[in-house]
Design a protein around this motif. Structure first.
Motif, PDB file in Angstrom:
ATOM      1  N   MET A   1       0.838  -1.181   0.000  1.00  0.00           N
ATOM      2  CA  MET A   1       0.000   0.000   0.000  1.00  0.00           C
ATOM      3  C   MET A   1       0.878   1.239   0.000  1.00  0.00           C
ATOM      4  O   MET A   1       1.817   1.322   0.752  1.00  0.00           O
ATOM      5  N   ASP A   2       0.549   2.159  -0.814  1.00  0.00           N
ATOM      6  CA  ASP A   2       1.277   3.416  -0.880  1.00  0.00           C
ATOM      7  C   ASP A   2       0.596   4.408   0.047  1.00  0.00           C
ATOM      8  O   ASP A   2      -0.524   4.850  -0.216  1.00  0.00           O
ATOM      9  N   LEU A   3       1.250   4.748   1.154  1.00  0.00           N
ATOM     10  CA  LEU A   3       0.635   5.640   2.138  1.00  0.00           C
ATOM     11  C   LEU A   3       0.467   7.053   1.615  1.00  0.00           C
ATOM     12  O   LEU A   3      -0.292   7.832   2.171  1.00  0.00           O
ATOM     13  N   ASP A   4       1.161   7.390   0.545  1.00  0.00           N
ATOM     14  CA  ASP A   4       1.057   8.738  -0.002  1.00  0.00           C
ATOM     15  C   ASP A   4      -0.084   8.865  -1.006  1.00  0.00           C
ATOM     16  O   ASP A   4      -0.480   9.968  -1.350  1.00  0.00           O
ATOM     17  N   ARG A  42       4.226  -0.579   9.746  1.00  0.00           N
ATOM     18  CA  ARG A  42       5.011   0.624   9.439  1.00  0.00           C
ATOM     19  C   ARG A  42       4.453   1.869  10.117  1.00  0.00           C
ATOM     20  O   ARG A  42       5.205   2.777  10.450  1.00  0.00           O
ATOM     21  N   VAL A  43       3.140   1.939  10.287  1.00  0.00           N
ATOM     22  CA  VAL A  43       2.550   3.178  10.800  1.00  0.00           C
ATOM     23  C   VAL A  43       2.194   3.125  12.281  1.00  0.00           C
ATOM     24  O   VAL A  43       1.975   4.162  12.889  1.00  0.00           O
ATOM     25  N   ILE A  44       2.114   1.944  12.864  1.00  0.00           N
ATOM     26  CA  ILE A  44       1.768   1.833  14.284  1.00  0.00           C
ATOM     27  C   ILE A  44       3.051   1.645  15.082  1.00  0.00           C
ATOM     28  O   ILE A  44       3.744   0.647  14.913  1.00  0.00           O
ATOM     29  N   PRO A  45       3.368   2.602  15.963  1.00  0.00           N
ATOM     30  CA  PRO A  45       4.628   2.537  16.706  1.00  0.00           C
ATOM     31  C   PRO A  45       4.554   1.601  17.917  1.00  0.00           C
ATOM     32  O   PRO A  45       4.918   1.958  19.023  1.00  0.00           O
ATOM     33  N   VAL A  46       4.071   0.386  17.702  1.00  0.00           N
ATOM     34  CA  VAL A  46       3.970  -0.626  18.750  1.00  0.00           C
ATOM     35  C   VAL A  46       4.540  -1.916  18.168  1.00  0.00           C
ATOM     36  O   VAL A  46       4.271  -2.253  17.011  1.00  0.00           O
TER      37      VAL A  46
END
Length: 100
Positions: A1-4, A42-46
């Motif tokens: 998935m492209d987050l941008d 990648r997006v969840i800092p856990v």
């Protein structure tokens, strides 16, 4: 998935929606379970969690079961908000998540 990249999806859930069922529906629409797990990581800092995705049947309909395996760091709503604040989500997505 492209987050941008921006994809707009409308989900009519006037009676609410369970997160695991929503993720299962997205997988049913073609989102790769591996890519979904990697994107969330990648997006969840856990750390210390993973997704377990299995094909199931619900009332004779094919479906996907999605379970979070491992660490459950959200002991309070404040902790969850903190994780969203620190996430690598795009600013607009982060703001929307915090508003919700």
């Amino acid at each position: 998935m492209d987050l941008d990249s921006e994809v707009i999806t409308y989900i009519d859930c006037g009676s609410g929606v369970a997160g695991d069922m929503l993720l299962g529906a997205l997988i049913g629409l073609g989102v790769s379970p591996k890519e979904l797990g990697e994107t969330l990581a990648r997006v969840i800092p856990v750390r210390g969690w993973s997704l377990k995705v299995t094909a199931v049947e619900r009332r004779m309909w094919p479906a996907w079961s999605v379970k979070v395996v491992g660490d459950r760091p959200f002991t309070s709503s404040e902790r969850m908000l903190d994780v969203v604040h620190r996430s690598a989500l795009p600013k607009a997505v982060r703001a929307n998540a915090l508003t919700i």
